[in-house]
Design a protein around this motif. Sequence first.
Motif, short mmCIF file in Angstrom:
data_model
loop_
_atom_site.label_atom_id
_atom_site.label_comp_id
_atom_site.label_asym_id
_atom_site.label_seq_id
_atom_site.Cartn_x
_atom_site.Cartn_y
_atom_site.Cartn_z
N LYS A 53 0.86 -1.24 -0.13
CA LYS A 53 0.12 0.10 0.08
C LYS A 53 0.78 1.29 -0.01
O LYS A 53 0.32 2.31 -0.12
N LEU A 54 2.20 1.19 0.23
CA LEU A 54 2.93 2.24 0.45
C LEU A 54 3.86 2.35 -0.91
O LEU A 54 4.85 3.14 -1.01
N ASP A 55 3.58 1.81 -1.98
CA ASP A 55 4.34 1.71 -3.31
C ASP A 55 4.51 3.24 -3.73
O ASP A 55 5.54 3.55 -4.46
N ALA A 56 3.35 3.94 -3.72
CA ALA A 56 3.62 5.23 -4.13
C ALA A 56 4.51 5.98 -3.60
O ALA A 56 4.99 7.05 -4.27
N PHE A 57 5.06 5.64 -2.62
CA PHE A 57 6.34 6.28 -1.86
C PHE A 57 7.65 5.61 -2.00
O PHE A 57 8.61 6.08 -1.15
N LYS A 58 7.63 4.55 -2.84
CA LYS A 58 8.72 3.90 -2.92
C LYS A 58 10.05 4.71 -3.14
O LYS A 58 9.96 5.49 -4.17
N GLY A 59 11.28 4.43 -2.56
CA GLY A 59 12.17 5.26 -2.86
C GLY A 59 12.48 6.52 -1.99
O GLY A 59 13.42 7.25 -2.11
N ARG A 60 11.48 6.89 -1.32
CA ARG A 60 11.27 8.26 -0.62
C ARG A 60 11.19 7.99 0.68
O ARG A 60 11.28 9.05 1.66
N ILE A 61 10.64 6.78 1.19
CA ILE A 61 10.52 6.49 2.58
C ILE A 61 11.26 5.45 2.92
O ILE A 61 11.22 4.33 2.00
N THR A 62 11.50 5.03 4.29
CA THR A 62 11.97 3.75 4.73
C THR A 62 10.89 2.83 5.32
O THR A 62 10.15 3.42 6.38
N VAL A 63 10.62 1.84 5.00
CA VAL A 63 9.40 1.01 5.39
C VAL A 63 9.94 -0.14 6.30
O VAL A 63 10.84 -0.92 5.73
#
Length: 248
Positions: A53-63
């Motif tokens: 669900k957080l793919d839209a923020f891939k590369g911009r946040i650490t999960v």
Amino acid sequence: METAQVRNDASRPAKQKICIVGASGKLGQYMVQHALDRGYEVVGVCREGSVGKLDAFKGRITVIPGATDDRDVIRRAVTGCDGVLTVLVPRGVHHYSAGTAQAVLDHARPGARLVFSCGWHITRDGRDVYSWKLKAIVKVAGPLAKLARFADLDDQVEACRRVFASDTRWTVVRGSDLEEGDSQGLPVWSEHAGDPILKSNITRRVDFALFMVEALTDDELVHEAPAIVGRQTPSALAHAVANRDGST
């Protein structure tokens, strides 16, 4: 403090690091976006099955995947963070909210800004006044949800009790009913549910998230439990008009 608003601190360092616990939910995703818009370095925690669900923020946040009440997961996620935004979810009947809150309280660095989300049903001093509808939900739906092992509202109460009793720099943001839609701006708040400014009982979810993120930089909200409502709702607008007319 019915009319006080959260301030936007322009002197905030551009790259403070924050953690968002419950980042994959609807509220969490809005918080992630608001935090990125403000230049924060973001670490998000969510269940392994929700990472996509957080793919839209891939590369911009650490999960960091894992249960939010897993103390080791929280310890790793909050390390080095200046602030932690936590969605207290009363999921299941195994003290999920209380476990999440306690892990954040125990592992956040000393002096970190901690902001938690919950509903109006949480009271800090017993002076909140609730509608029959909310009372019915808590009295009837709460036990049914617990019986079905789906959710435990008492667990969220316990989570907030632990937050209120801590010596951390906490804020507990208590939300009204939520709706989707474009932002109406920063919500207004009051100290107690039942205050006239809150009568409309509705807030855009994107704005609830905005209040959470902005609360990170407002020291006036430290050790407060603001109950919020949308700033363009009828009750908020009526309160603004009454204040304006009363000051002229």
